[in-house]
Enzyme design. Structure first.
Site, PDB file in Angstrom:
ATOM      1  N   HIS A 514       0.832  -1.211   0.000  1.00  0.00           N
ATOM      2  CA  HIS A 514       0.000   0.000   0.000  1.00  0.00           C
ATOM      3  C   HIS A 514       0.868   1.262   0.000  1.00  0.00           C
ATOM      4  O   HIS A 514       0.714   2.136  -0.851  1.00  0.00           O
ATOM      5  CB  HIS A 514      -0.918  -0.035   1.230  1.00  0.00           C
ATOM      6  CG  HIS A 514      -1.775   1.193   1.408  1.00  0.00           C
ATOM      7  ND1 HIS A 514      -3.118   1.199   1.131  1.00  0.00           N
ATOM      8  CD2 HIS A 514      -1.477   2.450   1.832  1.00  0.00           C
ATOM      9  CE1 HIS A 514      -3.611   2.406   1.372  1.00  0.00           C
ATOM     10  NE2 HIS A 514      -2.631   3.181   1.806  1.00  0.00           N
ATOM     11  N   GLU A 515       1.761   1.340   0.968  1.00  0.00           N
ATOM     12  CA  GLU A 515       2.572   2.561   1.094  1.00  0.00           C
ATOM     13  C   GLU A 515       3.485   2.735  -0.110  1.00  0.00           C
ATOM     14  O   GLU A 515       3.753   3.862  -0.535  1.00  0.00           O
ATOM     15  CB  GLU A 515       3.365   2.561   2.403  1.00  0.00           C
ATOM     16  CG  GLU A 515       2.503   2.586   3.665  1.00  0.00           C
ATOM     17  CD  GLU A 515       1.470   3.709   3.699  1.00  0.00           C
ATOM     18  OE1 GLU A 515       1.693   4.769   3.077  1.00  0.00           O
ATOM     19  OE2 GLU A 515       0.419   3.520   4.345  1.00  0.00           O
ATOM     20  N   HIS A 518       1.690   4.621  -2.750  1.00  0.00           N
ATOM     21  CA  HIS A 518       1.776   6.084  -2.592  1.00  0.00           C
ATOM     22  C   HIS A 518       3.137   6.576  -3.084  1.00  0.00           C
ATOM     23  O   HIS A 518       3.235   7.596  -3.756  1.00  0.00           O
ATOM     24  CB  HIS A 518       1.658   6.469  -1.116  1.00  0.00           C
ATOM     25  CG  HIS A 518       0.265   6.404  -0.549  1.00  0.00           C
ATOM     26  ND1 HIS A 518      -0.808   7.027  -1.142  1.00  0.00           N
ATOM     27  CD2 HIS A 518      -0.212   5.812   0.576  1.00  0.00           C
ATOM     28  CE1 HIS A 518      -1.901   6.818  -0.397  1.00  0.00           C
ATOM     29  NE2 HIS A 518      -1.561   6.078   0.648  1.00  0.00           N
ATOM     30  N   HIS A 521       3.334   6.947  -6.733  1.00  0.00           N
ATOM     31  CA  HIS A 521       2.570   8.110  -7.179  1.00  0.00           C
ATOM     32  C   HIS A 521       3.490   9.343  -7.180  1.00  0.00           C
ATOM     33  O   HIS A 521       3.398  10.207  -8.043  1.00  0.00           O
ATOM     34  CB  HIS A 521       1.374   8.320  -6.245  1.00  0.00           C
ATOM     35  CG  HIS A 521       0.225   9.072  -6.848  1.00  0.00           C
ATOM     36  ND1 HIS A 521      -0.905   9.361  -6.136  1.00  0.00           N
ATOM     37  CD2 HIS A 521       0.029   9.609  -8.069  1.00  0.00           C
ATOM     38  CE1 HIS A 521      -1.748  10.039  -6.907  1.00  0.00           C
ATOM     39  NE2 HIS A 521      -1.202  10.196  -8.085  1.00  0.00           N
TER      40      HIS A 521
HETATM   41 ZN   LIG Z   1      -2.736   5.253   2.228  1.00  0.00          ZN
END
Ligand SMILES: [Zn+2]
Length: 728
Positions: A514-515, A518, A521
């Site tokens: 998940h991290e 980010h 991104h």
């Molecule tokens: Zn998050």
């Protein structure tokens, strides 16, 4: 979780940090007492040696953590505010007519020092906090807020921005420049720049009352949390709690001056952890009632505050030209309109409620099987759900963890997946300085070998680190400034004992993916203007790229590559893996319904028009639940209005839906990629091109459709949560 940069935030005139987990109230900066003492002017010597005052000479301006000291932050941030204010004044007072270059681009170029200093400082507040850092934070919060207001309420500056905005159709701007003009203009308008003096006075009065009441709301909550803890005299009543939990309950009571008793603290959601273990039904009821009736009596009655805050927001929205606060709030989101949010949530209600009722029936049966002769109540749910869970999927963490050794998960799981999807490779850079010995620096290389970013990995729990997990940036990406991304992932994985490997829970495995989503991104951002770069997207979009990566952790090819026993190297047994994956859909009806109920109540409060009378809080809430068909008594909203900090406190007012909106995008995108051949570089490149590289340079729905070929539907999310059978 994703942290926005402080500078963008300060300019926007709001202090909103987006949060990944909804377990915590939205981070808000408390207005600190202004200190009487101002910082002494930095001496020339200190100025010379303060590494934050000039761009770092390291690759991509990676911070000089080996030279930065605590005493450097305050003078650097204060100098940053002074410098930025002067830059903005020069732009506002430019005698030349306003142009895109001399105003909008000039604003993009301003504030470099402040950005550099705050980016490093606010990472430190979360990762190596200490009283000194906290004190600096308290000093800086009101200064940064005032600085943001000074910019967004500067009439000369706004007149220039408006002139450019009004003439944008004929200014021959490319699409990114045009988007920047519109985003900048809207930011100022939303801060009140278009109001006349009388309206400005009105809005200032409303803001003042709002901040007073919102503060009172959270002060009351703090007090209530202290007051409503449940005390127990007799240890036998605590049956079901572990010895450690009982010892902690005794310690807690002692700390509250009630030695010899036991205390059950009330945590922020309606559901309470103790309810999963307490065998004594009367006590469960007492704990649940303490939680669910919070803020409805006495001196800390939050009901009048809730009602008035909703009204103030509606009045503010009206002044700013919007029919409701929800319309105002959603204007810059992907959803755009309150109706779009309601449509999304409502479309899921039948499947979610149906599944919740199936879960309720299984729980009712378990009650009966255990000899209970009563109807399931909210205070029974978790206790019996836990028994159902054990019966169905008895899963022992200690059996699972040996297959998830930290370094293998990172290298052969996370980095491997990103290599398969995007062709990128990660190279350790032990030569770059770090802010703690546990932190590791990597350089990121693109498929063709080009160096594109620096990535810091700060994965392990330690004292002084805030709980949870998040990503933030030290340096943003922008072609205008010639900057490449320098980003960090922070987590709280318990480190293995000295000399032994760290074994990771499957939850933490998915959080690592998940991290890193980010982080990508930020890393893949490929835009001209810094304020449109990377993760500077709307709140209902920002968790999409991260959540999208989570499900790769369970991809068969990826698992085969990393989920191996740390001693024997054997792959994880298929039945154990099936159990892990299946157990993740357990109780999802309850989880989804309680979330949706809270999100719908939040939307209803902020859909009131300015002329609506003050509402009766309980009646209003019950009406909202009934209206949307989510009034199922055993599953109350995750938060009720009187303790709903996200919504009523202000940070996520008409924004609580955003977590689910992002998850819908992620699930829909992931399912789509599976139909296109799954883990392969063509899919990664398509996703990178339309979603990850463009930041906020396009309206998010437009970007999504370019990637996906259509708007998202909620089907994939329902399947992901086990609330709808997968087709074929
Ligand atoms: Zn998050």
């Amino acid at each position: 979780m994703m942290k926005k940069t402080m500078l963008a935030t300060a300019i926007a005139g709001v202090l909103a940090l987006s949060a990944c987990s909804d377990n915590k109230p939205a981070t808000e900066q408390t207005a600190a007492q202004p200190t009487a003492q101002t910082a002494p002017a930095a001496s020339t010597e200190a100025t010379m040696s303060n590494p934050l005052l000039k761009p770092s000479p390291l690759q991509y301006q990676a911070p000089q953590f080996d030279l930065i000291k605590v005493e450097h932050y305050l003078p650097a941030m204060e100098a940053g505010i002074t410098e930025h204010a002067a830059e903005v004044e020069a732009i506002a007072n430019n005698p030349e007519p306003a142009t895109f270059d001399n105003t909008i681009v000039a604003l993009e170029k301003s504030g470099g020092l402040l950005e550099r200093a705050t980016n490093v400082f606010f990472n430190m507040t979360g990762t190596i906090s200490n009283p000194e850092i906290l004190k600096i934070q308290a000093t800086m919060a009101p200064k940064l807020a005032a600085h943001g207001d000074n910019i967004s309420l500067n009439p000369k500056l706004f007149a220039r921005i408006k002139a450019i905005y009004d003439g944008r159709a004929n200014a021959q701007l490319d699409s990114e420049a045009l988007r920047l003009v519109e985003v900048t203009y809207e930011r100022f308008v939303r801060a009140g720049a278009l109001l006349n003096d009388e309206q400005k006075t009105q809005i200032r009065a409303l803001n003042e009352e709002h901040s007073k009441l919102a503060n009172q709301f959270s002060q009351n909550l703090l007090q209530i949390t202290k007051d409503i803890a449940v005390f127990v005299d007799d240890k036998a009543q605590l049956a079901g709690m572990s010895d450690a939990e009982i010892a902690a309950a005794a310690e807690g009571a002692k700390a509250r001056g009630q030695e010899g008793k036991y205390v059950i603290e009330i945590t922020n959601t309606t559901r309470q952890p103790a309810l999963a273990v307490l065998e004594n039904r009367e006590l469960r009821k007492k704990v649940w009632e303490a939680s669910a009736y919070r803020g409805t009596t006495g001196e800390t009655d939050n009901r009048p505050i809730v009602a008035r805050l909703a009204q103030i927001r509606a009045e503010r929205a009206k002044l700013l030209g919007f029919p409701t606060w929800a319309d105002y709030q959603l204007g810059q989101s992907m959803a755009q309109k309150p109706q779009a949010v309601l449509d999304m949530l409502n479309s899921m209600v039948p499947a979610v409620v149906a599944n919740t009722k199936i879960e309720a029936a299984a729980i009712q049966e378990m009650i009966k099987a255990q000899g209970g002769d009563f109807e399931l109540q909210p205070w029974d749910w978790e206790f019996y759900a836990e028994k159902v869970r054990k019966a169905k999927y008895d899963l022992d963490e200690s059996q699972v963890k040996p297959y998830f050794e930290f370094e293998r998960v990172l290298q052969d799981g996370v980095f491997y997946t990103m290599n398969q999807l995007f062709g990128i490779t990660m190279k350790a850079r032990p030569d770059l300085p770090v802010y703690h010995p546990d932190v590791k620096a990597y350089e990121v290389f693109d498929a063709d070998g080009t160096s594109i970013a620096i990535f810091y990995a700060d994965y392990f729990a330690r004292e002084g680190k805030r709980g949870g997990a998040w990503m933030s940036s030290f340096v943003g990406q922008s072609k205008l400034l010639g900057e490449k991304p320098v980003v960090v992932n922070v987590m709280n994985i318990p480190k293995g004992p000295a000399g032994e490997p760290t074994l990771v829970s499957y939850d933490n495995v998915t959080t690592m993916f998940h991290e890193f989503g980010h982080a990508l991104h930020g890393i893949f951002s490929d835009v001209n203007y810094p304020s449109l770069a990377g993760t500077s997207v709307s709140r209902d979009f920002v968790e999409f790229p991260s959540t999208f990566q989570e499900d790769w952790a369970a991809n068969p090819q990826v698992l085969a590559n990393y989920a191996k026993h740390y001693k024997t190297g054997e792959p994880i047994p298929a039945d154990l893996l099936a159990k892990i994956l299946k157990s993740r859909s357990f109780n999802q009806g309850f989880d989804t319904l309680e979330y949706m109920a809270a999100a719908l109540v939040d939307m209803e409060w902020h859909s009131l028009p300015a002329d609506a009378p003050l509402q009766d809080v309980e009646k209003f809430e019950a009406g909202a639940l009934k209206k949307h068909g989510v009034d199922f008594a055993p599953v109350p909203p995750r938060y009720k209005s009187t303790y709903f900090s996200h919504s009523i406190g202000g940070g996520y007012a008409a924004g609580y839906y955003a977590y689910m909106w992002s998850e819908i995008l992620a699930a829909d995108a992931f399912a789509y990629v599976q139909t296109q051949g799954g883990l392969k570089i063509e899919n990664g490149n398509n996703y990178r091109k339309h979603i990850l590289s463009i930041g906020n340079t396009k309206p998010p729905m437009e970007a999504y459709k370019a990637f996906r070929g259509q708007e998202p539907t909620t089907d994939a999310l329902l399947i992901r949560r086990g609330l709808k059978p997968a087709v074929n």
